[in-house]
Enzyme design. Structure first.
Site, PDB file in Angstrom:
ATOM      1  N   LYS A 106       0.855  -1.181   0.000  1.00  3.95           N
ATOM      2  CA  LYS A 106       0.000   0.000   0.000  1.00  3.95           C
ATOM      3  C   LYS A 106       0.894   1.234   0.000  1.00  3.95           C
ATOM      4  O   LYS A 106       1.589   1.505   0.976  1.00  3.95           O
ATOM      5  CB  LYS A 106      -0.913   0.048   1.220  1.00  3.95           C
ATOM      6  CG  LYS A 106      -1.920   1.196   1.163  1.00  3.95           C
ATOM      7  CD  LYS A 106      -2.331   1.705   2.519  1.00  3.95           C
ATOM      8  CE  LYS A 106      -1.303   2.595   3.154  1.00  3.95           C
ATOM      9  NZ  LYS A 106      -1.111   3.897   2.440  1.00  3.95           N
ATOM     10  N   GLU A 142      10.720   1.439   9.800  1.00  4.65           N
ATOM     11  CA  GLU A 142      11.681   2.520   9.561  1.00  4.65           C
ATOM     12  C   GLU A 142      10.924   3.809   9.810  1.00  4.65           C
ATOM     13  O   GLU A 142      10.078   4.205   9.011  1.00  4.65           O
ATOM     14  CB  GLU A 142      12.232   2.425   8.132  1.00  4.65           C
ATOM     15  CG  GLU A 142      13.535   3.194   7.946  1.00  4.65           C
ATOM     16  CD  GLU A 142      13.319   4.620   7.503  1.00  4.65           C
ATOM     17  OE1 GLU A 142      13.417   5.522   8.378  1.00  4.65           O
ATOM     18  OE2 GLU A 142      13.050   4.848   6.322  1.00  4.65           O
ATOM     19  N   CYS A 153      13.948  11.395   6.444  1.00  6.10           N
ATOM     20  CA  CYS A 153      14.093  10.958   7.832  1.00  6.10           C
ATOM     21  C   CYS A 153      15.532  11.070   8.319  1.00  6.10           C
ATOM     22  O   CYS A 153      15.772  11.128   9.526  1.00  6.10           O
ATOM     23  CB  CYS A 153      13.581   9.529   7.993  1.00  6.10           C
ATOM     24  SG  CYS A 153      14.293   8.363   6.822  1.00  6.10           S
ATOM     25  N   GLU A 198      10.803  16.508  15.294  1.00  6.34           N
ATOM     26  CA  GLU A 198      11.283  16.359  13.925  1.00  6.34           C
ATOM     27  C   GLU A 198      10.597  17.420  13.063  1.00  6.34           C
ATOM     28  O   GLU A 198       9.377  17.565  13.094  1.00  6.34           O
ATOM     29  CB  GLU A 198      10.954  14.958  13.397  1.00  6.34           C
ATOM     30  CG  GLU A 198      11.497  14.685  12.006  1.00  6.34           C
ATOM     31  CD  GLU A 198      11.186  13.277  11.530  1.00  6.34           C
ATOM     32  OE1 GLU A 198      11.917  12.757  10.674  1.00  6.34           O
ATOM     33  OE2 GLU A 198      10.193  12.688  12.014  1.00  6.34           O
TER      34      GLU A 198
END
Length: 479
Positions: free
Chosen positions: A172, A248, A282, A383
């Site tokens: 997906k 991850e 990331c 973040e």
């Protein structure tokens, strides 16, 4: 567009009555409309993958490798077309999109080769009449969820090792970037992948599909790249069946510049990796620590480079900063910058959303440089995932290592120093899974990628990435 705008299930392109629009984040224009699948389509795809598993897992490693190698050749042949699609759908500048397509193809080639290197082993026994044999075999049906920020390479980074190991897979893609995934599956189809081995479900609402992935007993492994919050939720939902899970997740990367480093070289490196993909990576540095003795020269060079960066549509020449993924991302960046400025940060460049003219329909924020950033600011803890560089001064080695490790995340870190001993000590002391020493690109299909703590579980790429899709079976033989 040459490929089908459909889901791909059991070797066939499937349309649905329900569709959703895919828009260009730079212009707001609708690019295409794609099928809006649901849990029933996910179940259909899982059933197809389960039915195909026996024949694919028993195929020779050479046969599996041949399909992956063909897919690699097709992807390289379509590199320009795929890159232009990626830029239109995701927003990154065309040069960066071309690099991503190459990176994506590298996973196909690497795992085509690694498929033939799942060796197994024999183990000596203390008994004269006993022999131990270890065999590595595919884990089964894999469910994969990929992100929008690298919508081609993250697909191959999951699909390639799964197929190389002998697993079948249902994927997906992110709802913001399904077209890139469709284009990849068109390549797999043309490469001769048997029906049911790889399946694609597109959807605007990921929750029902994700729940099916986590609760369907035919799925033996879940692999996810995305936010830490969603990763935790998927892990919880998969836990009752003890599914193998690879995650991850987010990052909060420190970029440490010691005073023995060349501040100009370090500033150039930091600016390149900080604003990679408009900061939407990331492994993007979120906290840039600079030793006080070279702080001024670093900030000067860094700011000069950032001031030259041009924001806009990634298909336009000279554009190096693309749009953010949506308006919510712009609001998040704005909130962090406003909070920092209220608490004493110094603004050197940018500091505001870009609007009007060419920016009026897109999601743009000016590339921004802040210094005098402190621990009480949101940007120090959260973040950012946007084009804002937060610069923090430090005085000693012990101080900066403590500050760098002061986070729940543990994906990537960077160190600039000319002192080999200091570099080695920092490499060992930093609690992060990937560390670049005077290197802003410590990634490759041949190298393990993954983080510690709340940045995830498992590794992708390299031999470790293939092992994530294998079970270990021991045979004890009495002779």
């Amino acid at each position: 567009m040459a490929w089908q705008l459909c889901m791909y299930i059991n070797g066939e392109w499937l349309k649905t009555d329900q569709q959703f629009s895919v828009t260009n984040p730079a212009t707001g224009d609708v690019i295409e409309r794609v099928p809006d699948g649901d849990h029933s389509h996910a179940k259909l795809a899982i059933d197809a993958a389960s039915a195909a598993y026996k024949s694919w897992s028993s195929a020779t490693a050479y046969a599996r490798a041949e399909v992956l190698q063909k897919a690699y050749s097709l992807m390289i042949a379509r590199k320009q077309v795929l890159a232009e699609l990626l830029t239109s759908e995701q927003g990154k500048p065309l040069k960066a999109a071309l690099n991503e397509v190459q990176y994506a193809a590298d996973f196909l080639r690497w795992f085509a080769e690694e498929a033939k290197r799942v060796y197994g082993e024999t183990i000596p026994s203390a008994r004269a009449d006993q022999r131990f044999i270890v065999r590595y075999q595919p884990i089964g049906v894999v469910a994969a969820v990929t992100p929008w920020n690298y919508p081609i390479s993250m697909v191959t980074r999951k699909v390639a090792p799964a197929l190389a190991a002998g697993c079948t897979i249902v994927l997906k893609p992110a709802e913001a970037t399904p077209l890139c995934a469709i284009a990849v599956f068109d390549i797999l189809h043309e490469a001769g992948l048997p029906a049911g081995v790889a399946n694609l479900v597109t959807t605007l609402d990921p929750a029902p599909v994700g729940k099916e992935f986590c609760t369907n007993p035919k799925v033996k492994k879940l692999t996810f790249t995305g936010s830490t919050a969603v990763g935790k939720k998927l892990s919880q939902d998969a836990a009752p069946q003890l599914k193998r899970v690879s995650l991850e997740l987010g990052g909060h990367a420190p970029f440490i510049v010691f005073d023995d480093a060349d501040p100009i070289r370090a500033a150039k490196g930091a600016s390149l990796v900080k604003f990679l993909n408009t900061g939407q990576a990331c492994i993007s540095p979120n906290r840039i620590f600079v030793q006080r003795g070279i702080l001024d020269s670093f900030i000067q060079t860094f700011t000069e480079r950032v001031a030259k960066m041009k924001a806009g549509n990634g298909l336009e020449p000279e554009v190096s900063i693309g749009p953010l993924v949506n308006h919510a991302a712009v609001e998040k960046v704005s909130r962090q910058v406003e909070d920092a400025l209220k608490k004493g940060a110094i603004l050197h460049s940018g500091g505001e959303p870009l609007s009007g003219g060419q920016y009026s329909a897109g999601h743009f924020y000016a590339p921004t440089v802040l210094s005098n950033v402190s621990e009480d600011m949101l940007i120090y803890r959260e973040e950012t995932f946007g084009p804002v560089a937060a610069i923090i001064s430090f005085d000693s080695y012990d101080q900066v290592i403590k500050m760098a490790n002061d986070t729940h995340y543990g994906l990537a870190a960077y160190v600039y120093t000319e002192n080999l001993s200091r570099a080695m000590h920092a490499f060992e002391a930093l609690d992060f899974g990937i560390i670049g020493i005077n290197d802003i690109n410590p990634t490759s299909a041949a190298a393990p990628f993954g983080g510690m703590s709340e940045s995830g579980l498992g590794r992708e790429g390299a031999r470790e990435g293939l092992a994530e899709y294998l079970e270990t079976k021991l045979g004890g033989f009495s002779i």
